[in-house]
Each structure stands twice: as C-alpha cells, then as structure tokens.
Design an enzyme around this catalytic site. Structure first.
Site, PDB file in Angstrom:
ATOM      1  CG  ASP A 207      -7.525  -7.206   6.833  1.00 21.69           C
ATOM      2  OD1 ASP A 207      -6.657  -6.840   7.656  1.00 21.69           O
ATOM      3  OD2 ASP A 207      -7.721  -6.602   5.759  1.00 21.69           O
TER       4      ASP A 207
ATOM      5  CG  HIS B 210      -7.161  -3.033  10.140  1.00 16.37           C
ATOM      6  ND1 HIS B 210      -5.850  -2.650  10.320  1.00 16.37           N
ATOM      7  CD2 HIS B 210      -7.151  -3.979   9.171  1.00 16.37           C
ATOM      8  CE1 HIS B 210      -5.087  -3.334   9.487  1.00 16.37           C
ATOM      9  NE2 HIS B 210      -5.837  -4.143   8.786  1.00 16.37           N
TER      10      HIS B 210
ATOM     11  NE  ARG C 170       0.104  -8.672   2.265  1.00 13.11           N
ATOM     12  CZ  ARG C 170      -0.497  -8.217   3.370  1.00 13.11           C
ATOM     13  NH1 ARG C 170      -1.600  -8.780   3.813  1.00 13.11           N
ATOM     14  NH2 ARG C 170       0.026  -7.213   4.041  1.00 13.11           N
TER      15      ARG C 170
ATOM     16  NE  ARG D 121      -2.403  -1.383   3.446  1.00 15.88           N
ATOM     17  CZ  ARG D 121      -1.814  -0.741   4.452  1.00 15.88           C
ATOM     18  NH1 ARG D 121      -1.801   0.591   4.480  1.00 15.88           N
ATOM     19  NH2 ARG D 121      -1.260  -1.392   5.435  1.00 15.88           N
TER      20      ARG D 121
ATOM     21  CE  LYS E  37      -6.909  -3.947   4.832  1.00 15.69           C
ATOM     22  NZ  LYS E  37      -5.640  -4.104   5.453  1.00 15.69           N
TER      23      LYS E  37
ATOM     24  CB  CYS F  38       0.701  -6.819  13.854  1.00 19.09           C
ATOM     25  SG  CYS F  38       1.779  -5.403  13.602  1.00 19.09           S
TER      26      CYS F  38
ATOM     27  CE1 TYR G  48       1.334  -6.868  -3.409  1.00 14.89           C
ATOM     28  CE2 TYR G  48       0.349  -5.541  -1.682  1.00 14.89           C
ATOM     29  CZ  TYR G  48       1.010  -6.676  -2.087  1.00 14.89           C
ATOM     30  OH  TYR G  48       1.341  -7.630  -1.166  1.00 14.89           O
TER      31      TYR G  48
ATOM     32  CB  SER H 152      -0.938  -4.126   7.697  1.00 20.24           C
ATOM     33  OG  SER H 152      -2.096  -3.406   7.369  1.00 20.24           O
TER      34      SER H 152
HETATM   35  O1  SAT Z   1      -2.616  -4.463   0.944  1.00 19.64           O
HETATM   36  S1  SAT Z   1      -3.668  -4.687   1.937  1.00 19.64           S
HETATM   37  O2  SAT Z   1      -4.119  -3.403   2.469  1.00 19.64           O
HETATM   38  O3  SAT Z   1      -4.783  -5.360   1.336  1.00 19.64           O
HETATM   39  C1  SAT Z   1      -3.094  -5.654   3.223  1.00 19.64           C
HETATM   40  C2  SAT Z   1      -2.764  -4.883   4.437  1.00 19.64           C
HETATM   41  O4  SAT Z   1      -1.901  -4.010   4.399  1.00 19.64           O
HETATM   42  O5  SAT Z   1      -3.377  -5.133   5.500  1.00 19.64           O
HETATM   43 MN    MN Z   2      -5.188  -5.401   7.109  1.00 16.72          MN
END
Ligand code: SAT
Ligand code: MN
Length: 582
Positions: free
Chosen positions: A276, A227, A366, A70, A207, A251, A198, A249
C-alpha cells in the site's frame, strides 16, 4: 508508565486534561497486551470470535453502518495558506480547525480508556523510518495498529532517542457522521481525527501519517512518500528486480504485490515487500531505494479467493481481524467472490434472505493481518536499507483509452504519466462508485500539500539521483463493449512485468508512439493464453482521437493549479499533445 520525552509527556497530559478519560494505558506492543485487548473486545461485543477450528484467532468487527470507508469530504489539510494545501485538498485554517476539534474532543473520553500507542513506520533500525504516537479511545484501533505497524516498546525507545514524532489524536466520538473530521496539521506534524473508527480515518499511522504528513515532510527532506506497493521479482536465472506500483485504493495493489506466477512461469518467484505505501529515498550512491513503512495489510476482502489471490486467501485463515464481512451459519467469515460457503448473516448482522439485492459482505470490507503471515512475504521488508528500484508503475482502473502497458520516454515524461492518472472510483471511499476522476500518482486523497508543488518535487529527482527507475503505466481493466475484460489480469500480469523488466535491462525493443513506448504484440509473452490477435492489438494500441481528448482533459485539470504548475510539466504535456496531432 511514563516517558523521558518531555514534549510527549506534556502532550499526553494536555490531551488527558481535555478528553477526561477514566484511565490512561500505555501500549507496549506485546503478545499479552494484544490477547488482553481481544478478550476485552469479545466481552464488550466489539469483536465476535469466528469459527475456532477453521479460523483460529480470527475475529469479526462490525463497524457502525455509517462508518465503513474513508471520508474524503471530511478530511482536511490545515496549513496557514490555502494555496499550500492546493485545489487537491479540503482546507481549513489551522486555528479554526483546532478550535473546532477542541470542542469535539472536550470530555469525549469520559468513561473510556485512553490508549497511548507509540509506533514506528518502517523497520525500527532504519534511517528512513519515522515514528509517531497515536492517542485513541478505541481498543479496535490499538489491535489494528499492532498488526499494521511496529508498535510499542521499541518505537517508544526510538522516540526517546530521537526526540521527534508525529502526534495523532483520535477518538471514535459518537460515530456521528455530522461530528466527524480528519484534520492534518503538516507544519506541526500533527493529526486530529474524530468520529470514525474505520481504517484510513482511524489507524493514523497509515494514510494520515505515512502519506499525508509524510509526503509534506518528504518534500522538505528530499524524499517521497507514495501510495505504492513494493514487489520483488526473481527470474528462474536468479535475476532480481524491485518494482513499486501506484494504483488507487481497491484497484489491485494487494493482488499484484502477492502475485502467483501462472503455470507457464515455473521457476519465477514473486515476493511481497509492501502492498500500500512506499517511502522512496536516494541513497549515498545516488540510487533510489524504497521501504514499506507498514508491517501489516489492511486489504479489501471481497474477490479474495484461492483462484484470484491464493497468498492472501491463505494468510487470512488465522490470526486475522475481519471488518464488515458476512458470516456463515457456522461462524466462518464470508464474502462475495470467496468461492465457497454461503452467507447466513450480512455485514450488519442481519439474516441473509434469498432475494437480497445488496452484497452480504460490504464491498469495502477488510482484513487486517500481520505481513509475516503472507506466504510470499519477503524478509527484505525488514531490511533497514530498503530495496533498489528498477521500475515505477502507475495505473488506474480504465475501461478504455489507456493501453495495457506503456513506458515513459524519460523521468520527466514519467511524472506527466503519473500526474495524468485517472481511475474509476471504488468503495474504498464514501461517494459514487465507477466515476472516472483524476487521481495523480494515486495520491489524490493522500497528498498533504499542493499537487503542483508535489509534481515539482518529483521533477527535482533527476538532479538528486544518479540512477532513477524507469517509469511505466499499466491498465489491467480494459473492457470490450459488452463489459468483458480484455486482459486476464492477476497472475498473468507477470507477463507484463516481464516486459517491463526486459525494458529495464535493455533486452527488448519497443514501438515508439506519441504517448510513450509500447510493446509490439510479438514482444508480450501471451503463450498459453486464450487471447486473439485483435484483442491483443486493442490492448496495445493508441487511439489518437481518444488520446487527444485525454490530453486535453489533463490540460484542463492542470489549469486548476494555475501558474503554480511546473513549467516542465506543461512542456511535457505540450510535447505529447503535438505528437498526437498528425
Ligand atoms: O481505509 S484505508 O485508507 O486504510 C484503505 C484505502 O482506502 O486504501
Ligand atoms: Mn491504499
């Protein structure tokens, strides 16, 4: 195909006139459509087929090397007034943003297909769910959206019944970091994303919609978009609890949501509802309930092994899209911490050398996989009523200061605990890794409006609900001076969850401290763990001097919000500060 929803049809026509695609394709979400997209991407080189025997229906996608996480500095919340977006967001005036995006989108789909992707966040028959439509020129995005959301025909039918939906326009553009923006127009329920393919930048249901736009919408409608993972814990006696936990993210949300009970916890069952995002609503009886708006996982691959997360490891053995992992000589996906095999090619496709300095898989590589492949999948993830929450947990990645677990005095103090979360940055976003930053409720990159107003919204819940969950804070990441973790983590985190559940049930006492209630060492079950009394004491104590600093850092952070900061929150901070004085 077309639609009876006039505003949707009109928007599609306008976007097509602007972006000039060669073809327009409506996505129905069928198996056949997915298979066709995969074949098409194998042909174009966007996907590589992985070892068919060992990893059936698994594919590798390599992103542009400049497009692997991100991009928070290129993500904007565009409200008429800057103060609505708050110091927690990058802001641009909606008109300026629209003009800038219009120039980027102009003609960008020439020679490409424009996909129209209707999707529903949450079970299609749930009153808590919300729909959207993503228009994109990326087949990879369409395939991922099919795994991550309820995508296609049923979603479109709901949109046609209901009328409203979130508009998300996406183009990979030229994948040029200098021509990359992710813009949100919360008042118009609209997202525009250009120049990235991405994850969170491009799968707009995640998000952009389910957090940034939804959090804004939730505020005016009286709910919360968070989140958070959602997990179901069943004791050997059959007592069930549902817990939501917010961590930044990368963690460990996915690991906690899929936790495998340690040997000493035979008979305990842990099932995943979400890993998530959670949407929290007060039901008619005044109980806070949660749904997972997603139907798949977009999880961090490195570190996933049979030992660390067997459920995740097993679920990604088939029908999975991998992004930016390394490759073995026989076309199997490989990553750091996999615990087997050797890489032959790194995530960029370059041969791996013995003296390599960099990891072979990208640290933010991922997997995308349908939730139903998780051996610990809870069918309640499909329940339109969601699950009643016993506890909400906040946490971050902190080497020091934050104890293993503590409980907030009450809801309002819990809001302070959430607002004060700090965590070391990870590879999930571009930028420096390992720097401690404030990440309130793990929502720093995802709250679609001013945090001060968001905390105010959280503080409104005691007046809305009859039964609210208890609030806790955990930190699995405490280290000693040599950088060794003090707590084993993973499956053994169930021991902490057990204390949390016992607190919810009023079955266990706690030590009252200035920052909240902590377990007495004897009340945390460490049987069978190799952990000495000194370490346990370090995990379960409050260093007053360090906490005075922490509270003053939180106070300083709150000052950024000026007089928009809710008085109640300032009062909670004051209460904790004075408790730390003596
Ligand atoms: O890239 S994402 O936002 O989908 C994954 C994350 O950072 O939690
Ligand atoms: Mn996340």
């Amino acid at each position: 195909m077309s639609t009876s929803n006039e505003s949707l049809q009109q928007w599609i026509d306008e976007v097509a006139a602007l972006t000039r695609p060669d073809a327009i394709r409506w996505c129905d979400g069928s198996e056949k459509e997915y298979a066709g997209l995969i074949q098409q991407m194998l042909g174009s080189g966007e996907l590589l087929e992985l070892n068919r025997q060992r990893y059936p229906n698994c594919y590798l996608h390599r992103s542009d090397p400049s497009d692997v996480a991100r991009v928070e500095h290129l993500t904007f919340v565009c409200t008429p007034e800057q103060q609505e977006a708050g110091p927690n967001n990058n802001w641009m005036h909606p008109q300026e943003a629209r003009d800038q995006m219009r120039a980027l989108f102009d003609g960008c789909m020439r020679g490409r297909t424009m996909y129209v992707v209707p999707y529903c966040m949450g079970p299609v028959d749930s009153p808590y769910s919300r729909c959207g439509v993503e228009i994109t020129d990326s087949a990879y995005v369409v395939a991922n959206m099919r795994l991550m959301t309820r995508m296609g025909k049923a979603a479109l039918e709901r949109i046609e019944r209901e009328g409203g939906f979130v508009k998300g326009l996406h183009s990979i553009g030229e994948l040029d970091p200098n021509r990359r923006f992710i813009m949100h127009f919360p008042q118009d329920l609209e997202i525009q994303s250009y120049g990235s393919g991405y994850g969170g930048n491009a799968l707009l249901g995640k998000k952009c919609h389910a957090l940034r736009i939804a959090s804004y919408q939730a505020r005016s409608e009286g709910w919360l978009a968070e989140h958070m993972l959602l997990v179901e814990i069943e004791s050997p006696e059959g007592e069930k609890h549902y817990i939501a936990a917010a961590f930044p993210s990368a963690c460990g949300k996915t690991n906690l949501a899929m936790l495998i009970p340690p040997a000493a916890y035979a008979g305990w069952k842990v099932r995943t509802i979400g890993d998530d995002i959670a949407w929290l609503h007060v039901d008619e009886a005044g109980q806070l309930r949660a749904i997972n708006p997603e139907s798949g996982y977009f999880g961090v691959v490195p570190g996933t092994s049979r030992k660390t997360n067997r459920n995740a490891y097993e679920m990604i053995q088939h029908d999975t899209i991998f992004t930016n992992v390394a490759l073995t000589a026989d076309q199997e996906p490989w990553w750091e911490g996999k615990g087997e095999g050797e890489p032959a090619y790194d995530w960029k496709g370059q041969p791996v050398t013995a003296d390599r300095q960099e990891p072979a898989a990208h640290p933010n590589s991922r997997f995308t996989v349908a939730a139903k492949q998780n051996p610990a999948y809870s069918p309640l993830a499909d329940d339109p009523a969601g699950v009643p929450l016993s506890a909400i947990i906040f946490g971050g990645r902190r080497r020091e200061v934050a104890p293993l677990v503590y409980e907030a005095f009450d809801w309002n103090h819990g809001v302070l605990v959430g607002a004060g979360v700090a965590s070391e940055t990870t590879a999930a976003a571009t930028g420096k890794v390992g720097v401690v930053r404030r990440d309130p409720m793990a929502m720093k990159p995802f709250c679609g409006y001013n945090f001060a107003d968001y905390w105010g919204h959280w503080l409104s819940f005691p007046a809305r609900a009859r039964k609210l969950p208890k609030i806790f804070h955990v930190n699995w990441f405490r280290q000693d001076r040599d950088g060794n973790f003090l707590w084993p983590g993973f499956g053994d985190n169930l021991r902490v969850l057990r204390w949390i559940i016992d607190r919810c049930e009023g079955r266990v006492a706690a030590r009252e401290t200035a920052i909240g209630y902590l377990p007495a060492p004897a009340d945390l079950d460490t049987s069978g763990l190799d952990i000495d009394a000194t370490t346990l004491e370090a995990l379960l104590s409050v260093d007053k001097a360090a906490w005075r600093k922490e509270i003053s850092a939180i106070g300083e952070y709150f000052q950024e919000y000026g007089d928009r900061l809710p008085e109640l929150l300032a009062a909670e901070l004051e209460r904790v500060a004075s408790g730390l004085q003596d």
